[in-house]
Design an enzyme around this catalytic site. Sequence first.
Site, PDB file in Angstrom:
ATOM      1  N   SER A  15      33.590  61.160  61.594  1.00  0.00           N
ATOM      2  CA  SER A  15      34.108  62.529  61.441  1.00  0.00           C
ATOM      3  C   SER A  15      35.489  62.515  60.789  1.00  0.00           C
ATOM      4  CB  SER A  15      34.139  63.268  62.780  1.00  0.00           C
ATOM      5  OG  SER A  15      35.146  62.769  63.626  1.00  0.00           O
ATOM      6  N   ASN A  16      36.289  61.476  61.053  1.00  0.00           N
ATOM      7  CA  ASN A  16      37.585  61.374  60.347  1.00  0.00           C
ATOM      8  C   ASN A  16      37.370  61.131  58.858  1.00  0.00           C
ATOM      9  OD1 ASN A  16      40.159  61.466  62.100  1.00  0.00           O
ATOM     10  ND2 ASN A  16      38.708  60.336  63.365  1.00  0.00           N
ATOM     11  N   LYS A  93      35.978  46.576  64.253  1.00  0.00           N
ATOM     12  CA  LYS A  93      36.179  45.146  64.037  1.00  0.00           C
ATOM     13  C   LYS A  93      37.625  44.890  63.653  1.00  0.00           C
ATOM     14  CE  LYS A  93      33.086  42.462  63.395  1.00  0.00           C
ATOM     15  NZ  LYS A  93      32.431  41.508  64.320  1.00  0.00           N
ATOM     16  N   ASN A 109      45.541  52.979  60.639  1.00  0.00           N
ATOM     17  CA  ASN A 109      44.530  53.199  61.670  1.00  0.00           C
ATOM     18  C   ASN A 109      44.885  54.483  62.405  1.00  0.00           C
ATOM     19  OD1 ASN A 109      42.286  52.561  63.381  1.00  0.00           O
ATOM     20  ND2 ASN A 109      43.743  51.889  64.949  1.00  0.00           N
ATOM     21  N   HIS A 111      44.507  56.199  66.256  1.00  0.00           N
ATOM     22  CA  HIS A 111      44.200  55.891  67.653  1.00  0.00           C
ATOM     23  C   HIS A 111      44.244  57.209  68.415  1.00  0.00           C
ATOM     24  CE1 HIS A 111      44.020  53.355  71.214  1.00  0.00           C
ATOM     25  NE2 HIS A 111      44.926  54.139  71.765  1.00  0.00           N
ATOM     26  N   ASP A 152      46.706  47.933  67.788  1.00  0.00           N
ATOM     27  CA  ASP A 152      47.484  49.144  68.105  1.00  0.00           C
ATOM     28  C   ASP A 152      48.994  48.917  68.203  1.00  0.00           C
ATOM     29  OD1 ASP A 152      45.015  50.451  68.320  1.00  0.00           O
ATOM     30  OD2 ASP A 152      44.852  50.007  70.453  1.00  0.00           O
ATOM     31  N   GLU A 181      43.205  64.832  65.167  1.00  0.00           N
ATOM     32  CA  GLU A 181      43.051  63.635  64.327  1.00  0.00           C
ATOM     33  C   GLU A 181      42.691  64.043  62.899  1.00  0.00           C
ATOM     34  OE1 GLU A 181      40.543  60.415  65.690  1.00  0.00           O
ATOM     35  OE2 GLU A 181      40.976  60.869  67.774  1.00  0.00           O
TER      36      GLU A 181
HETATM   37  C1  GRF Z   1      38.450  58.409  66.752  1.00  0.00           C
HETATM   38  O1  GRF Z   1      38.619  58.912  68.027  1.00  0.00           O
HETATM   39  C2  GRF Z   1      39.613  57.512  66.386  1.00  0.00           C
HETATM   40  O2  GRF Z   1      40.805  57.885  67.002  1.00  0.00           O
HETATM   41  C3  GRF Z   1      39.165  56.178  66.887  1.00  0.00           C
HETATM   42  O3  GRF Z   1      37.784  56.146  66.664  1.00  0.00           O
HETATM   43  C4  GRF Z   1      37.263  57.464  66.640  1.00  0.00           C
HETATM   44  C5  GRF Z   1      36.497  57.630  65.371  1.00  0.00           C
HETATM   45  O4  GRF Z   1      35.791  58.841  65.340  1.00  0.00           O
HETATM   46  N1  GRF Z   1      39.889  55.111  66.241  1.00  0.00           N
HETATM   47  P1  GRF Z   1      34.971  59.243  64.029  1.00  0.00           P
HETATM   48  O5  GRF Z   1      33.998  58.096  63.737  1.00  0.00           O
HETATM   49  O6  GRF Z   1      35.961  59.430  62.920  1.00  0.00           O
HETATM   50  O7  GRF Z   1      34.258  60.491  64.386  1.00  0.00           O
END
Ligand code: GRF
Length: 211
Positions: A15-16, A93, A109, A111, A152, A181
Amino acid sequence: MRKLNLGVLASGGGSNLQAIMDHCEAGKLDAAVRVVISNHSDSRALARARARGIPAVHLSGKTSPTPEALDRAVLHALRQHGVELVVLAGYMKKLGPETLAAYENKILNIHPALLPSFGGVGMYGFHVHEAVLSSGARVSGPTVHLVNGEYDRGPIVAQRAVPVLEDDTPETLAARVLVEEHALYSEAIQWFAEGRVRVEGGRARIRAPLD
Ligand code: GRF
């Protein structure tokens, strides 16, 4: 404006990735996703990339016989597509040392909690939100950070706070954080596109925008 070439690595839903592609297409982000890499051949992230006509590559222990070969394959794919900024979006990974060295301070990244709290080994998915809820913290929210060899722990680039509500479950908190996010990741990537981020003394410094 010249577009910053992005390579996105994602293991799951993507989704990101989708939000970043949408912001690029809408002209809200001076960047373009040039390649998407996943360690799962059937990940939704790869399907989302293909739906946009973006090269989608499966690279994992199944396609590369050793961790070293996988590291080289990832780096090759990024270079082949002219990637300038590597974007980890739910990539489960660890990147190999060659890729980390080649893209030093050019790997981001996201988080789903406010680092440096609630990060590190084992802190992924709902484990993060469970830890936030059991700590009694009243705020949570996403962190965008640069990636180094430690989980992280790289320099923090951007954060945004959301409230933790009385009746939150890990699911409701995760959903509230995920909305932020999607906005925050593109905002931070745009800072890189504008050349406003530099790393000094282990910290990320963000220059104010030019008028
Ligand atoms: C998100 O919650 C991000 O913070 C974490 O992994 C998740 C990825 O979600 N690192 P998506 O695959 O982008 O929906």
